[in-house]
Design an enzyme around this catalytic site. Structure first.
Site: not given
Length: 242
Positions: A9-11, A13, A16, A149
């Site tokens: 997931t978030g590849a 970025g 990622g 966060y």
């Protein structure tokens, strides 16, 4: 040798992309999730052609309710899940809107939980597999002006420790990689002077590279880590503000 399939997931970025490159170079077929960065994900897809692995792109907004469903529905064969999607918020708690808070919690806590829940059956059937969460140093020690966060990343670390105990009898390992300050667009709110000052706080004297986080993920996926589960592996150059 049998084929290996992984979801990242978030590849699109910085971290990622580095994880995808490393895993593709090691022969993994990849489901690459992204949200809005179409240019980035298609450039990555093109780059990975050199490795002759299967690539499937999945678009989904994991910060909204049911955002995990496109992933759970599309992923079939599976050996590893890399939970890497994330976004930061820098500011006072009192300046954050309720909607911003809700989306951050959904993105970092609810979606990873529901993705793992929805895909666990595929790993349990094989009685093998890995789940790795990319968390943060702030999930370990907390940070002023990044309170939410820190909270959600701490939640991810605890999720890893708890799930590891539950699925270990099924042959599944669950771990986390906890980066410190890594040179990615997530640090875009810092100017050059602030980044230089940040590097001076780190005992190794520099920011980390996304490839170094990818290396830790690769290690946790390997047989060299076969007896490791429920661990949070820090990749931070010795940095700690505790």
């Amino acid at each position: 040798m049998s084929e290996k399939f992984a979801l990242i997931t978030g590849a699109s970025g910085g971290i990622g992309r580095a994880i995808a490159r490393r895993m593709a170079s090691e022969g993994w077929n990849l489901y690459l999730h992204y949200h809005q960065n179409e240019a980035g994900i298609h450039a990555l897809e093109k780059e990975l052609e050199q490795y002759s692995v299967k690539i499937e792109l999945i678009q989904a907004d994991l910060s909204c309710q049911d955002g995990h469903l496109p992933i759970v529905k599309r992923v079939s064969d599976l050996d590893a899940v890399i939970l890497n999607s994330g976004d930061s918020y820098f500011g006072l708690v009192t300046d954050m809107s309720d909607e911003e808070a809700r989306r951050m919690i959904t993105l970092h806590v609810t979606a990873p939980f529901l993705i793992s829940k929805g895909l666990l059956g595929r790993l349990i059937q094989k009685r093998a597999g890995n789940i790795i969460a990319v968390t943060s140093i702030w999930g370990e020690i907390g940070a002023s002006c990044e309170v939410l966060y820190s909270m959600v990343k701490g939640g991810q670390n605890t999720f890893v420790k708890a799930l590891a105990k539950e699925v270990a009898p099924s042959g599944i390992r669950v771990n986390a990689v906890s980066p410190g300050a890594i040179s990615t667009p997530m640090l875009a709110h810092f100017d050059e002077e602030e980044l230089s000052g940040l590097a001076e706080e780190i005992p190794m004297g520099r920011l980390g590279r996304p490839e170094e986080v990818a290396g830790a993920v690769s290690f946790l996926l390997s047989e060299d880590a076969a007896y490791m589960t429920g661990q949070v592996l820090s990749v931070n150059g010795g940095w700690s503000t505790a």
